[in-house]
Enzyme design. Structure first.
Site, PDB file in Angstrom:
ATOM      1  N   ASP A  22      -6.432   2.775  68.451  1.00 22.33           N
ATOM      2  CA  ASP A  22      -7.843   2.486  68.726  1.00 22.33           C
ATOM      3  C   ASP A  22      -8.341   1.258  67.970  1.00 22.33           C
ATOM      4  OD1 ASP A  22      -7.831   4.817  70.271  1.00 22.33           O
ATOM      5  OD2 ASP A  22      -8.284   6.045  68.529  1.00 22.33           O
ATOM      6  N   LYS A  39      -6.834  -2.718  71.215  1.00 18.09           N
ATOM      7  CA  LYS A  39      -5.720  -3.362  71.937  1.00 18.09           C
ATOM      8  C   LYS A  39      -6.119  -3.691  73.367  1.00 18.09           C
ATOM      9  CE  LYS A  39      -3.170   0.255  71.072  1.00 18.09           C
ATOM     10  NZ  LYS A  39      -3.992   0.993  70.116  1.00 18.09           N
ATOM     11  N   GLY A  63      -6.081   5.578  75.080  1.00 17.14           N
ATOM     12  CA  GLY A  63      -7.398   5.385  75.681  1.00 17.14           C
ATOM     13  C   GLY A  63      -7.880   4.012  75.269  1.00 17.14           C
ATOM     14  N   HIS A  64      -8.028   3.138  76.244  1.00 19.12           N
ATOM     15  CA  HIS A  64      -8.474   1.774  75.952  1.00 19.12           C
ATOM     16  C   HIS A  64      -9.813   1.548  76.632  1.00 19.12           C
ATOM     17  CE1 HIS A  64      -4.399   1.319  74.664  1.00 19.12           C
ATOM     18  NE2 HIS A  64      -3.910   1.383  75.879  1.00 19.12           N
ATOM     19  N   GLN A  94      -0.844   3.468  71.343  1.00 17.37           N
ATOM     20  CA  GLN A  94      -0.776   3.963  69.961  1.00 17.37           C
ATOM     21  C   GLN A  94      -0.588   2.808  68.970  1.00 17.37           C
ATOM     22  OE1 GLN A  94       1.387   5.747  72.485  1.00 17.37           O
ATOM     23  NE2 GLN A  94      -0.653   6.481  72.893  1.00 17.37           N
TER      24      GLN A  94
END
Ligand code: GDP
Ligand code: IMO
Ligand code: MG
Length: 433
Positions: free
Chosen positions: A13, A16, A40-41, A227
């Protein structure tokens, strides 16, 4: 053109997705090489004067750039229901997703592995990892145990049935006898998986070959990690990690691009630290400062909505990320979140039971005992979200970045000053020398 690798330097988080999206128009292919929908982006795009927010889990962030081909590499684990849900969601918002390629060798998250992830965590109780419950660990375990189901298996029903039968012969024993859960029917799994086959077929490719040809034609390929370094199964805070290689080495195995093709490794480092799930976190703040970072930085998980644990930046971790990934360029994100603090502590080393450690302790127990040694840097009050050059930043914000650069041992090439696509300060090109 050579390939570029982009990784997270901390516990995920870091931003990225935003960094990848930012490079989007300079890049021809964006390849996700590890993980799955545990990621989750969040990407914020300005469209017709309005801010639009996209949350991506399984799809590479390059999908939002019309000129970019997104690729799901062989190192990814694919939940087909999530894949199509995400594609439908983007199509409904007018995003063209037709260029997506999926590796024939990527593994599929079978429905029983979602169940096993959740029941295993429940069974572990206080010893749980705090996984995202998406079936990531059990699917990678199957891959290594050579019990996995791959994308290509969907196109040979006989083989698929054999593999599902073999997996369930074992998994059903575990589900029923250890976890007291209902056994899963072979036909149930077959129907679910085969139901996706025809829609998936046109996307499936020998992605390693496609990428090699692209590189030979002078195209730019970005290999984007899910990650991060400290969640890497080999180099992270094991066992409180994910089940894949999220570091630069994983970019090669997870895409089929050899290391000799890579010349740039970008690591994303948040200007402070966060972690979701269990595991050691030396600079964690369980006080008003932690609350300040969580609130100001909106630190709630994109995937599970869990509040992220927050703390000061840890340059021992940053240095470690430089070493493990061979970082050439850092992007420091969320510098704006630190605005308004009197002083900002920066962790420069650890005290482990009275002994100073300047590098990550190799021993798990030592890392659990690590107490941060801080250097206090002066803060700033000015709103920095409109700064677009390094020189526009207040002197103390500049000094903070320069001190980080010195401590982590690689240049800071860009600085995030807000979530938006344009809220970035560029110091050096991220496209390599
Ligand atoms: P990822 O998993 O590494 O892609 O990161 P996430 O998307 O899970 O979390 C990063 C969050 O920070 C997202 O909500 C982004 O919109 C936001 N973000 C990224 N860069 C910046 C920045 O420079 N400033 C601020 N305020 N927010 C940012
Ligand atoms: P992005 O790509 C933050 C964490 C989980 C848990 C551990 C193992 O958005 O940075 P898993 O479901 O992977 O078996 O969970 O890893 N985790 C993440 N934390 N960001 C992520 O992805 C994460 N993906 C997994 O919270 O502690
Ligand atoms: Mg995330």
């Amino acid at each position: 053109m050579p390939a570029i690798v982009l990784v997270g330097a901390q516990w995920g988080d870091e931003g990225k997705g935003k960094a990848t999206d930012l490079m989007g128009s300079d890049v021809d292919y964006v390849v996700k090489f590890n993980g799955g929908n545990n990621a989750g982006h969040t990407i914020v795009i300005e469209k017709d004067g309005k801010r639009e927010k996209y949350a991506l889990h399984l799809l590479p962030s390059g999908i939002l750039t019309p000129t970019c081909t997104p690729v799901i590499g062989n190192g990814v684990v694919v939940d087909l229901a999530v894949l199509f849900e995400e594609l439908d969601g983007l199509e409904a918002r007018g995003v063209d997703t037709s260029r997506l390629l999926v590796s024939a060798n990527a593994h599929i998250i079978a429905p029983y592995n979602r169940v096993l992830d959740k029941v295993t965590e429940r069974f572990l109780g206080s010893r749980k990892i705090g996984t995202t419950g998406r079936g990531i660990g059990p699917t990678y375990a199957d891959k290594m145990a050579r019990n996995g189901i791959r994308v290509q298996d969907l196109f040979d029903e006989k083989i698929l049935r054999q593999k599902v039968e073999a997996a369930l012969a074992y998994k059903n024993q575990i589900l029923a006898k250890i976890y007291n859960r209902r056994a899963v029917e072979v036909d149930e799994v077959m129907d679910e998986l085969l139901g996706y086959a025809e829609r998936l077929r046109p996307m499936v490719a020998d992605t390693s070959l496609v990428l090699e040809q692209a590189l030979n034609e002078g195209k730019t390929v970005l290999l984007e990690a899910g990650q991060a370094t400290l969640l890497d199964v080999d180099h992270g805070t094991y066992p409180f990690v994910t089940s894949s290689n999220a570091t630069a080495g994983g970019a090669c195995t997870g895409s089929g691009i050899p290391p000799t093709r890579v010349n740039t490794v970008i690591a994303i480092l948040k200007a402070y630290s966060t972690r979701v799930g269990e595991g050691p976190f030396p600079t964690e703040l369980e006080d008003a400062n932690g609350e300040f970072l969580r609130k100001t930085g909106a630190e709630f998980g994109t995937t599970t909505g869990r509040p992220r644990r927050c703390g000061w930046v840890d340059t021992v971790v940053g240095r470690y990320a430089t070493r493990i990934n061979g970082v050439t360029d850092f992007v420091v994100t969320k510098l704006d979140v630190l605005t308004g603090l009197e002083t900002i502590p920066v962790c420069i080393a650890y005290d482990v039971d009275g002994v100073r450690h300047d590098e990550m302790p190799v021993n798990q127990t030592d890392f659990h005992h690590a107490k941060p040694i801080y250097e206090e840097l002066p803060g700033w009050w000015e709103d920095i979200s409109t700064c677009r050059s390094f020189e526009e930043l207040p002197a103390n914000a500049q000094a903070y970045v320069l001190r980080l650069e010195e401590l982590i041992g690689a240049r800071v090439s860009a600085i995030g000053v807000g979530p938006g696509r344009d809220e970035i300060i560029s110091r050096h090109s991220l496209l390599g020398a």
